[in-house]
Design a protein around this motif. Sequence first.
Motif, PDB file in Angstrom:
ATOM      1  N   ALA A   1       0.809  -1.219   0.000  1.00  0.00           N
ATOM      2  CA  ALA A   1       0.000   0.000   0.000  1.00  0.00           C
ATOM      3  C   ALA A   1       0.845   1.272   0.000  1.00  0.00           C
ATOM      4  CB  ALA A   1      -0.927  -0.001   1.217  1.00  0.00           C
ATOM      5  N   TRP A   2       2.076   1.212   0.530  1.00  0.00           N
ATOM      6  CA  TRP A   2       2.832   2.443   0.737  1.00  0.00           C
ATOM      7  C   TRP A   2       3.204   3.193  -0.543  1.00  0.00           C
ATOM      8  CZ3 TRP A   2       7.712   3.353  -1.116  1.00  0.00           C
ATOM      9  CH2 TRP A   2       8.548   2.274  -1.390  1.00  0.00           C
ATOM     10  N   PRO A   3       3.389   2.545  -1.711  1.00  0.00           N
ATOM     11  CA  PRO A   3       3.707   3.340  -2.900  1.00  0.00           C
ATOM     12  C   PRO A   3       2.648   4.393  -3.236  1.00  0.00           C
ATOM     13  CG  PRO A   3       4.305   1.067  -3.298  1.00  0.00           C
ATOM     14  CD  PRO A   3       3.547   1.096  -1.995  1.00  0.00           C
ATOM     15  N   ALA A   4       1.405   4.170  -2.831  1.00  0.00           N
ATOM     16  CA  ALA A   4       0.365   5.176  -3.067  1.00  0.00           C
ATOM     17  C   ALA A   4       0.603   6.427  -2.230  1.00  0.00           C
ATOM     18  CB  ALA A   4      -1.006   4.587  -2.746  1.00  0.00           C
ATOM     19  N   ARG A   5       1.404   6.323  -1.179  1.00  0.00           N
ATOM     20  CA  ARG A   5       1.726   7.448  -0.306  1.00  0.00           C
ATOM     21  C   ARG A   5       3.008   8.169  -0.742  1.00  0.00           C
ATOM     22  NH1 ARG A   5      -2.609   7.020   0.975  1.00  0.00           N
ATOM     23  NH2 ARG A   5      -2.353   9.252   0.635  1.00  0.00           N
ATOM     24  N   LEU A   6       3.720   7.584  -1.719  1.00  0.00           N
ATOM     25  CA  LEU A   6       4.999   8.142  -2.154  1.00  0.00           C
ATOM     26  C   LEU A   6       4.765   9.302  -3.118  1.00  0.00           C
ATOM     27  CD1 LEU A   6       8.112   7.975  -2.185  1.00  0.00           C
ATOM     28  CD2 LEU A   6       7.911   6.315  -4.061  1.00  0.00           C
ATOM     29  N   ALA A   7       5.100  10.501  -2.676  1.00  0.00           N
ATOM     30  CA  ALA A   7       4.882  11.699  -3.488  1.00  0.00           C
ATOM     31  C   ALA A   7       6.078  12.027  -4.355  1.00  0.00           C
ATOM     32  CB  ALA A   7       4.560  12.894  -2.590  1.00  0.00           C
ATOM     33  N   ARG A   8       7.298  11.839  -3.807  1.00  0.00           N
ATOM     34  CA  ARG A   8       8.485  12.230  -4.574  1.00  0.00           C
ATOM     35  C   ARG A   8       9.720  11.444  -4.141  1.00  0.00           C
ATOM     36  NH1 ARG A   8       6.857  15.993  -1.225  1.00  0.00           N
ATOM     37  NH2 ARG A   8       5.571  16.977  -2.827  1.00  0.00           N
ATOM     38  N   LEU A   9      10.609  11.306  -5.098  1.00  0.00           N
ATOM     39  CA  LEU A   9      11.927  10.723  -4.886  1.00  0.00           C
ATOM     40  C   LEU A   9      12.963  11.777  -5.249  1.00  0.00           C
ATOM     41  CD1 LEU A   9      11.427   7.240  -6.590  1.00  0.00           C
ATOM     42  CD2 LEU A   9      12.132   7.540  -4.216  1.00  0.00           C
ATOM     43  N   VAL A  10      13.891  12.027  -4.339  1.00  0.00           N
ATOM     44  CA  VAL A  10      14.945  13.011  -4.593  1.00  0.00           C
ATOM     45  C   VAL A  10      16.290  12.299  -4.437  1.00  0.00           C
ATOM     46  CG1 VAL A  10      15.893  15.261  -4.007  1.00  0.00           C
ATOM     47  CG2 VAL A  10      13.453  14.801  -3.631  1.00  0.00           C
TER      48      VAL A  10
END
Length: 376
Positions: A222-231
């Motif tokens: 489920a957590w990828p739906a909470r991932l807004a950005r990768l820096v």
Amino acid sequence: MPDPGTIARGATRLAFDAVEQLSRVVEGMHANIAALSPPLGAGTDGRTRGITGFVYGCIRTVNAGARAVLEDALGRLAADAGDAPASAQAETLTAILNGVLGDHLAATANPLAIPMRLRSVGELRTRVVLLIHGLCMHDRQWQRNGHDHGAALALELGMTAVYLHYNTGRHVSENGRELALQLEALLGRWPAPEPELTILAHSMGGLVARSARHFAAQAGHAWPARLARLVFLGTPHHGVPLERGGAWVNLLLGSSPYTSPLARLGWLRSAGITDLRYGNLRDEDWQGHDRFARAGDRRCITPLPDGVECHAIAAARDVLVPVASALGRHRDPDRSLAFAESDCWVGNGLSHLDLLDHAEVYARLRGIMSGAGRGG
């Protein structure tokens, strides 16, 4: 942080492992010289015979016996001494050892092997920034020259900083899979509703982040739906030349029977390091292959995730990670990562470690995470 007893036991195991490996290196050179092998070629099987072979066997037998006796004694001393904390220098040394030999430490159950863990700081808010360190480093080294990107973002933007500590000598895919599971558990019990996750990763940490996102998608987390950005800060998306150079050194050493035993020392470098040759992310990138063999780029193509802001920050004076690799650029268009030009930034005059504390880098990060436009 490991206690002094753990450090002593782990260091002792490594010392005895070193004696074992070096005895085999010396025996291999001895065997090839004694056999009058030609200067080029495969040489012997690396084992001596007769009395000489018996002597080398005795060295290894005595080494094994001494190891068992000393480990038992150190274990008893540690139990009597309790769990006194180790120094920051010892924690740094442990991180370096894990980077260089971490897969060996894990495979031999060495107490110096770093277990993966997440550490949160401050109040648990809706916005979360996960910081992932690079090779041979640990989670407290985000603090550099009095600055910590995570702490500063938490203070200025009301985020919760979560720091990952992990064994950088394991395969990137092994760390990625474990991180995916830990994030699923962490965000599943996060007290704030619908947390928003940003991952800020330095160097190898960016590969671990991409690997975790890949395995999470495969597992239906489920957590990828909470991932807004990768820096990404200086992440070697397409590898580092120094590791490819290391493969060449092994090849050259192996070309003569007189130097081929020395190539075994190169084989001691960790799986994490050899994953940096091309930037491995998945099990398929390394399984079924000799990771020390000279070979081309066999990676499965793994694009940036859809629906996630992805930002690449590079350092112009980075001697470890070329700018092209840090920005995901590859001469094969199919392998190039689709960073938008506006989401790429190169710090002129900056080195690999400057990315951890330079004011311009932090200003860029603050702009990205404050929502002040793509790239700030």
